[in-house]
Design an enzyme around this catalytic site. Structure first.
Site, PDB file in Angstrom:
ATOM      1  CD  GLU A  59      -0.895   5.962   8.294  1.00 32.25           C
ATOM      2  OE1 GLU A  59      -0.265   5.767   7.250  1.00 32.25           O
ATOM      3  OE2 GLU A  59      -0.368   5.950   9.437  1.00 32.25           O
ATOM      4  CE  LYS A 134       3.124   7.353   5.744  1.00 28.41           C
ATOM      5  NZ  LYS A 134       2.708   6.171   6.535  1.00 28.41           N
ATOM      6  CB  CYS A 166       2.006   7.899   9.747  1.00 30.70           C
ATOM      7  SG  CYS A 166       2.408   6.704  11.049  1.00 30.70           S
TER       8      CYS A 166
END
Length: 348
Positions: A59, A134, A166
């Protein structure tokens, strides 16, 4: 599952993960130049790792974190766009698949809405075959517009792949969603910083085990003037054991082969630790012994999930009772984040 060689076979997918040094960029021109560096790295890596079927970058590796909101909006990308064209050409040239980060992707209502934090999976023909946004941005710091679903794509040699980003990976629900949709490899691209190193290493291994899935983690390294990133990019087996793991070195690379037949055999024939099967066949031994059939119980026993699906606002109300009712907290205020407006008294 194999580690230590540079090859792959008809039954194994060779996966490389990169400890990419977190860039600090400010302009579109700088982003494009950095994308070209990543593309060159893909081609170079394939020379050294001829078995590499998939390469994964962290990321923020393409754009860095734009701490200035004006820069974040100004550098937001379209998909497909100039950045993905650079990556697509590299994947074709190297005859490999790749996972790349776009932070951010322009919202449909750009510039009135915040960009998305997006990953793309590009095949060895240069085609974007999965675009994932995300779902759970790292609030309160990240200002991305949240995505709304996970995907599964047939990847190199037929391995089924899901992408997550993440902070997504701190929530067991997203791993389970990917696995229950059929993912055999869950790719977690992250720009994770200290102090959460031990927790993130542990989470990836635990989720591989809990979901009988391969996991590939690519994390940033270095210092960008604000955060220090701990690296430890890794490939993890479906038994939760690490096949290969980087340290904290900048631009370190790890490589391992994951077997397609082994994970499919395990999911079909494993018994005591077949977590996906057992979750929807609860207590089948006891029901057999009770003369109540041989399939166990399928009904969801978890009140929280029932409430969340049937009445999301009620679920939110319930969680606020055990946490707080505002997104911010006055005891550690963050500019722009509303809080309850109370100040902690010394000694209380």
């Amino acid at each position: 599952m194999r580690h230590g060689d540079i090859s792959s076979s008809h039954d194994t997918v060779g996966i490389a993960v990169v400890n990419y040094k977190m860039p600090r960029l400010h302009t579109k021109a700088e982003v494009i130049e950095n994308a070209k560096k990543i593309a060159d790295m893909v081609v170079g890596m394939k020379q050294g790792l001829p078995g590499m079927d998939l390469v994964v970058f962290p990321e923020y590796s393409t754009m860095g974190i734009m701490y200035d909101q004006d820069e974040m909006f100004a550098t937001a990308a379209s998909i497909p766009g100039e950045e993905t064209a650079i990556f697509a050409e590299a994947c074709k040239k190297a005859d490999t698949w790749g996972v790349f980060s776009l932070t951010g992707e322009k919202h449909e209502d750009h510039p009135n809405k915040a960009p998305y934090n997006t990953l793309v999976l590009i095949n060895n023909k240069g085609e974007i075959v999965q675009k994932y946004r995300k779902i759970i941005p790292w609030c309160p710091i990240e200002g991305w517009y949240p995505g709304d679903t996970t995907y599964v794509t047939e990847g190199p040699k037929g391995l089924k792949i899901s992408l997550i980003v993440c902070d997504d990976g701190n929530y067991p629900e997203i791993w389970r969603d990917c696995a229950m949709k059929g993912a055999e490899l869950i790719v977690r691209c992250q720009g994770y910083m200290y102090p959460a190193k031990e927790q993130q290493i542990m989470m990836a291994k635990a989720m591989a085990w809990a979901n009988n899935t391969y996991v590939a983690v690519a994390n940033a390294t270095g210092f960008d003037g604000v955060y220090s990133y701990f690296g430890h990019s890794a490939i993890i087996g479906f038994d939760g054991r690490t096949l290969g793991e980087c340290g904290t070195e900048e631009n370190g690379i790890q490589y391992a082969e994951v077997s397609i037949s082994q994970i499919r055999d395990f999911r079909k024939n494993a018994q005591s630790q077949n977590h996906l099967f057992k979750l929807l066949h609860r207590g089948y031994t006891g029901l057999i012994n009770s003369g109540e059939g041989d399939r166990g119980v399928a009904e969801c026993p978890f009140d929280f999930y029932r409430t969340w699906v049937l009445d999301a606002e009620k679920a939110r109300e319930n969680v606020e009772k055990i946490t707080r009712s505002t997104v911010g907290t006055a005891e550690c205020p963050i500019q722009g984040i509303p809080n309850e407006g109370k100040t902690k008294e010394i000694g209380v």
